[in-house]
Motif scaffolding. Sequence first.
Motif, mmCIF file in Angstrom:
data_model
loop_
_atom_site.group_PDB
_atom_site.id
_atom_site.type_symbol
_atom_site.label_atom_id
_atom_site.label_comp_id
_atom_site.label_asym_id
_atom_site.label_seq_id
_atom_site.Cartn_x
_atom_site.Cartn_y
_atom_site.Cartn_z
ATOM 1 N N VAL A 164 0.838 -1.200 0.000
ATOM 2 C CA VAL A 164 0.000 0.000 0.000
ATOM 3 C C VAL A 164 0.874 1.252 0.000
ATOM 4 C CG1 VAL A 164 -1.646 1.337 1.371
ATOM 5 C CG2 VAL A 164 -1.987 -1.126 1.057
ATOM 6 N N ARG A 165 1.891 1.246 0.866
ATOM 7 C CA ARG A 165 2.755 2.442 0.969
ATOM 8 C C ARG A 165 3.441 2.765 -0.341
ATOM 9 N NH1 ARG A 165 5.427 2.648 6.967
ATOM 10 N NH2 ARG A 165 3.453 2.494 8.056
ATOM 11 N N ARG A 166 3.807 1.726 -1.086
ATOM 12 C CA ARG A 166 4.496 1.963 -2.355
ATOM 13 C C ARG A 166 3.605 2.648 -3.383
ATOM 14 N NH1 ARG A 166 7.825 -2.632 -1.301
ATOM 15 N NH2 ARG A 166 6.199 -4.083 -1.925
ATOM 16 N N LEU A 167 2.282 2.548 -3.187
ATOM 17 C CA LEU A 167 1.369 3.098 -4.187
ATOM 18 C C LEU A 167 0.988 4.537 -3.915
ATOM 19 C CD1 LEU A 167 -1.006 0.039 -4.506
ATOM 20 C CD2 LEU A 167 0.562 0.897 -6.253
ATOM 21 N N LEU A 168 1.290 5.020 -2.703
ATOM 22 C CA LEU A 168 0.721 6.329 -2.400
ATOM 23 C C LEU A 168 1.721 7.403 -1.996
ATOM 24 C CD1 LEU A 168 0.387 6.479 0.940
ATOM 25 C CD2 LEU A 168 -1.536 4.993 0.448
ATOM 26 N N GLY A 169 1.298 8.630 -2.258
ATOM 27 C CA GLY A 169 1.984 9.827 -1.789
ATOM 28 C C GLY A 169 1.040 10.514 -0.824
ATOM 29 N N TYR A 170 1.588 11.120 0.225
ATOM 30 C CA TYR A 170 0.739 11.643 1.296
ATOM 31 C C TYR A 170 1.248 13.004 1.747
ATOM 32 C CZ TYR A 170 -1.143 11.723 6.135
ATOM 33 O OH TYR A 170 -1.740 12.061 7.323
#
Length: 282
Positions: A83-89
């Motif tokens: 999940v973390r690899r797919l998103l920017g926050y």
Amino acid sequence: MTRDTGRRQADAVACTGLAHAFDDTSAVDGLDLTVRPGEVFGLLGPNGAGKTTAIRCITTLLPVPAGMVRVFGHDAAGDRMAVRRLLGYVPQQLSADAGLTGRENVALFARVFDVPRRERAERVAQALAAVDLADAADRLAATYSGGMVRRLELAQALVSAPRLLILDEPTIGLDPIARTGVWEHIGAVRAATGMTVLVTTHYMDEADQYCDRVALMHRGRIRALGTPAELRERLGARRRAAPGALPTLEDVFRDVAGSGLDDEAGDFRDVRSTRRTARRVG
Ligand SMILES: Nc1ncnc2c1ncn2[C@@H]1O[C@H](COP(=O)(O)OP(=O)(O)OP(=O)(O)O)[C@@H](O)[C@H]1O
Ligand SMILES: [Mg+2]
């Protein structure tokens, strides 16, 4: 972008029955939410509604104690790294380091998000250029204006080329021109990459103008969902009394957030929530 090969493409975000409580405070209380790939989705709601808590569950920064969260089909509880690899926050609180230059700040994120070493310098420069900070890249972030800091944080989130960009109050405290600037940069990157955007904002004019769909959250749940035009029209149809004057999204917000909903203790709870939020921000 991933190709849809006949099978239905996974939703960018799918929350079902998500719940999260802090001690005796139920922040998210049975949240059902679907964000479609490629859309700009606005999560709206009053202070203390649970927006940031929900977002932190989606980004895997908070656990998912009850319910299910999936990001492009990956389980946020079971497969956090995917999940973390797919998103920017871009979090609600400031995340840039004032003691580093703009370029150093973005480079740090490139490293943390595993941008390959050989591509790093170029990707950092591209992310800074995308938010119009190329000229200021080598100045300390401490010398940036509020609008520049928010654009720097956007560059930090964009450097990993996320499929899902999550922004928590990206334009809070910015002047109208800086606000437009942030949205234009988001729009340009989105047009170029097809990324999905999940955003919270208290500016109803922004939600109306830039979001494909919005959800109004209140006391931990979604209370209204649709395109901004649909929500305005739905309220207009209920309020036949003033023909011609179509309600604004702010009217929709007031209608949902001011509706009392469940309990008489609501007022006290709201004040307490707002104070807690203020304390965390302050
Ligand atoms: N770390 C925490 N510890 C205790 N309570 C918390 C914490 N984070 C949030 N809360 C509480 O959870 C509820 C939801 O807060 P949250 O920050 O998710 O709301 P929000 O919709 O993002 O509000 P705002 O619009 O003010 O940012 C509030 O009652 C808040 O006080
Ligand atoms: Mg918040």
